[in-house]
Write an enzyme that holds these catalytic residues in place. Structure first.
Site, short mmCIF file in Angstrom:
data_model
loop_
_atom_site.label_atom_id
_atom_site.label_comp_id
_atom_site.label_asym_id
_atom_site.label_seq_id
_atom_site.Cartn_x
_atom_site.Cartn_y
_atom_site.Cartn_z
N ASN A 82 0.79 -1.24 0.00
CA ASN A 82 0.00 0.00 0.00
C ASN A 82 0.82 1.29 0.00
OD1 ASN A 82 -2.40 -1.31 -0.18
ND2 ASN A 82 -2.93 -1.12 1.99
N GLU A 109 -3.01 -0.53 -7.73
CA GLU A 109 -4.40 -0.65 -7.25
C GLU A 109 -5.01 0.75 -7.27
OE1 GLU A 109 -5.73 -3.16 -3.64
OE2 GLU A 109 -5.55 -1.14 -2.83
N TRP A 137 -10.39 -7.76 11.97
CA TRP A 137 -9.57 -7.34 10.84
C TRP A 137 -8.11 -7.40 11.23
CZ3 TRP A 137 -6.44 -2.84 10.41
CH2 TRP A 137 -5.78 -2.74 9.16
N ARG A 178 -14.99 -2.78 6.07
CA ARG A 178 -14.61 -4.09 5.54
C ARG A 178 -15.83 -4.88 5.09
NH1 ARG A 178 -10.62 -2.16 4.64
NH2 ARG A 178 -8.51 -2.68 5.20
N ASP A 234 -7.93 -11.60 -4.28
CA ASP A 234 -7.79 -10.48 -3.35
C ASP A 234 -8.05 -10.96 -1.90
OD1 ASP A 234 -7.47 -7.73 -2.66
OD2 ASP A 234 -9.65 -7.55 -2.48
N HIS A 245 -1.45 2.25 9.38
CA HIS A 245 -2.50 2.33 8.35
C HIS A 245 -3.12 3.72 8.42
CE1 HIS A 245 -5.83 1.02 5.81
NE2 HIS A 245 -5.30 -0.19 5.69
N SER A 268 2.75 -2.04 5.11
CA SER A 268 3.76 -3.09 5.28
C SER A 268 5.13 -2.61 4.79
CB SER A 268 3.34 -4.35 4.51
OG SER A 268 3.21 -4.08 3.13
#
Ligand code: SFD
Ligand code: AMP
Length: 629
Positions: A62, A126, A218, A249, A351, A388, A439
């Site tokens: 990401n 993405e 999550w 989510r 995914d 995040h 990450s």
């Protein structure tokens, strides 16, 4: 007690955790340690190959800035992070990570991670900052690289050793203590510097998944606030403890939405078929400049959805079938359309299979074909994850070269990523106010922090004295085992006993307090001064009962200490929400008594705890912009 051996390990750099940041720290420190003749020791509560948030794998990286491709600038990234966090970001830390993150991604690729490529050999994105991967084995591969690097240096890895807390030498950190979750061993690690990378926290709040689904969340259930506890207990200052993360989510399996929104360009609609991002758009005018940035900040996207939910307009659906059909229909002829449809179906399943396998199982169990019917999405319970779209973590020094005259006094104290406690370094979820590292950025920050830590060791090359009473700590850590053993015969049901509380019961109490008073799912993410004060009072009583935690075996002993750690995470959260008298992140939490954003709260809200007395101090710290809007 007499059955427990005390194992003492002396090292130079101690890396706590074995996740993304710790692996980055291992790779980097092995290189510098070798040059300086230093020893590195890594301690993980689990097995590094599959430990931490990336255990199940991921389907995207990401954070990839694309500097060398000329896709974006560092300024672009800072603007993105600042806006997404409603103005609250340490821009020096964001730049520090962003300028190095691409090289980390290139390393991952070199180590064998399959990154999707288009026909011209370019990464498939993405969204603007994210690249798609075949990431089921992401963590195995990164851990392998970390272990290989450590083999080249004087190093040791301890797996399945749970770290409880720090050892101190005055204001300098001197080591850590913990225990094996498999053998009767109490561990004492003595070190010249420590890198804390034990992740964020889950199950502080009552999860949506209860009963047979309990444990499904999550964020990974094994990250339980150890970084927060460790840094607090070492006397370090924390930041952004109010900035929880609530991801939207796929409902009940917690499957990711990023690929749907960004790659497949899907819409989300309410039960009446209305798109809340359109119908609720006027609400964005109430949130200052952040209501009008692109993309709309994550918490505001949540908020618009929650406004519909709270008016009874749910369920909320991700229009997977619409997105897939639309992308396929854009192909020039029926053959191509058919091929594209198959490709999209595969990508949709992958995914989930790459990182949230249970969501794929749920699709199978509920006869869901994403190309045929939409799936429900929902706001999850709150988590603490500084890497995040949340921001909680330690308040750390930025790198010297990124400071200006205006920032230096506030943001720099000698070593990159050192907390306000001497010799204590933090990265990944353990370090705050530098959101959107994910990450790749966490691994990168681990590298930066480890390099800072080695520099600290070289310049302060003495073994600190451990001032703590080790026997007393050992007794304290093992006390739940002794209590259970002594009292278990008092009742026929081991779960119910007047003399002890089992960790699961304790966790339920903690979660109920947080859920009802601190703005959990049941409270529709709303709270107020009065609610928070009541929550704090009940938390105080719970903390008294923590002394009565009982454990049947080593596994339960770990559960006891995980919950102690969660309790401190909970307290830091409540206290900081109380301190910040405004609402800045609706959609994450809403303070009903201070329902608007206020200029005087354009600052960081920090906290620290006196380890000796347990007294808390709350502090405001200034936000300095490095980059123009
Ligand atoms: O899209 C102790 N994240 C994603 N990042 C991406 O780049 N792409 C994605 O696709 C991502 N997705 C995602 C992500 C997270 C989660 C939970 C899901 C999906 C379901 C974010 C990253 O995973 C995250 O940023 C990094 O992993 C953070 O790294 P780090 O090192 O801060 O945390 P860690 O990897 O969880 O490791 C923690 C380690 O600490 C150990 N540990 N060891 C000893 N003693 C204790 N007391 C300890 N407590 C914990 C753990 O075992 C672990 O080794 S997407 O959905 O967002
Ligand atoms: P997620 O799967 O929600 O973790 O998202 C993966 C990445 O996409 C993260 O960087 C998110 O911030 C980003 N993202 C998710 N949904 C959206 C959206 N609707 N608009 C912009 N970015 C998003």
């Amino acid at each position: 007690m007499e059955n427990f051996e005390t194992v003492e390990v002396t090292t130079d750099l101690l890396i706590l955790g074995g996740g993304m940041a710790a692996c980055g720290a291992a790779v980097e420190s092995a290189y510098w340690a070798k040059q300086n003749g230093l020893k590195v020791t890594v301690v993980d509560k689990a097995a590094m190959d599959r430990s931490g948030a990336v255990a199940m794998g991921l389907s995207a990286i990401n954070q990839y800035v694309g500097l060398s491709e000329g896709d974006n600038t560092l300024e672009d990234y800072v603007n993105y992070v600042r806006n997404d966090l409603m103005g609250v970001a340490r821009e020096d830390l964001v730049v520090s990570i962003a300028r190095h993150v691409d090289s980390t991604v290139h390393l991952f690729e070199k180590w064998g991670l399959p990154i999707w490529k288009d026909a011209e050999g370019k990464y498939v994105h993405e969204g603007r900052w994210q690249v798609m991967i075949n990431g089921e084995s992401y963590k195995v591969l990164v851990a392998e690289a970390a272990k290989n690097a450590l083999k080249e240096a004087d190093s040791e890895i301890f797996e399945r050793v749970f770290i409880v807390g720090p050892l101190m030498d005055g204001d300098r950190v001197a080591g850590a203590y913990g225990f094996s979750v498999r053998e009767n061993k109490f561990y004492v690690f003595k070190a010249k510097a420590i890198m804390t990378a034990m992740g964020g926290a889950v199950h502080v709040f009552k999860p949506r998944s209860t009963g047979e689904g309990l444990g499904r969340a999550w964020y990974p259930p094994w990250n339980s606030g150890s970084s927060t506890y460790f840094t607090l207990a070492a006397g370090a200052e924390l930041t952004c403890q109010e900035v929880r993360f609530i991801p939207v989510r796929f409902k009940d399996g917690y499957g990711p939405v990023g690929a749907w929104f960004l790659l497949f360009k899907s819409r989300a609609v309410n039960g009446l078929g209305e798109s809340y991002m359109e119908t609720r758009r006027p609400e964005l005018d109430n949130w200052g400049p952040y209501g009008h940035v692109k993309p709309v900040p994550a918490n505001l996207r949540n908020y618009l959805m929650l406004l519909d939910v709270n008016e009874g307009k749910g369920p909320i659906y991700m229009k997977t079938e619409e997105a897939i059909q639309k992308l396929a229909a854009a192909m020039p002829d029926p053959m191509e359309q058919k091929k594209k449809l198959k490709e999209l179906e595969n990508e949709a399943w992958e995914d989930f299979l790459d990182m949230t396998i249970s969501q794929a199982i749920l699709w199978a169990a509920t006869n869901t074909q994403p190309e045929e019917k939409p799936s429900e999405i929902a706001a999850a319970e709150p988590y603490f994850i500084g890497s995040h779209s949340g921001a909680s973590g330690a308040w750390v020094s930025g790198p010297e070269d990124l400071q200006t005259d205006a920032t230096k006094a506030d943001y720099f104290w000698g070593y990159a990523n050192m907390a306000t406690t001497k010799g204590l370094f933090c990265a990944g979820d353990a370090s705050g106010a530098s959101s959107h590292k994910f990450s790749s950025g966490s691994f990168t920050e681990g590298r930066i922090a480890a390099k800072g830590a080695i520099k600290f060791i070289v310049e302060n090359n003495t073994q600190p004295n451990v001032a703590d009473d080790i026997e007393a700590l050992k007794t304290k850590v093992l006390a739940p085992l002794a209590l259970f053993e002594a009292e278990k015969a008092k009742t026929t049901d081991p779960d119910i006993n007047p003399a002890y509380i089992r960790p699961k019961m304790y966790m339920f109490r903690l979660q109920k307090i947080m859920d009802e008073y601190a703005g959990g799912v049941t409270a529709q993410f709303a709270t107020s001064k009065a609610q928070l004060e009541k929550g704090l009072e009940l938390l105080g009583v719970l903390k008294e009962d923590a002394e009565k935690l009982g454990a049947e075996d080593l596994h339960e002993l770990m559960r006891c200490w995980e919950n102690q750690h969660r309790t401190y995470q909970a307290e830091a959260h409540i206290r900081t929400m109380l301190f910040r008298e405004e609402t800045r992140w609706p959609g994450y939490y809403f303070r009903s008594d201070t329902p608007t954003m206020k200029d005087e709260w354009y600052c960081f809200a920090n906290c620290k705890m006196d380890p000796a007395t347990g007294e808390w101090t709350m502090l405001k710290r200034p936000i300095h912009k490095l980059v123009a809007d």
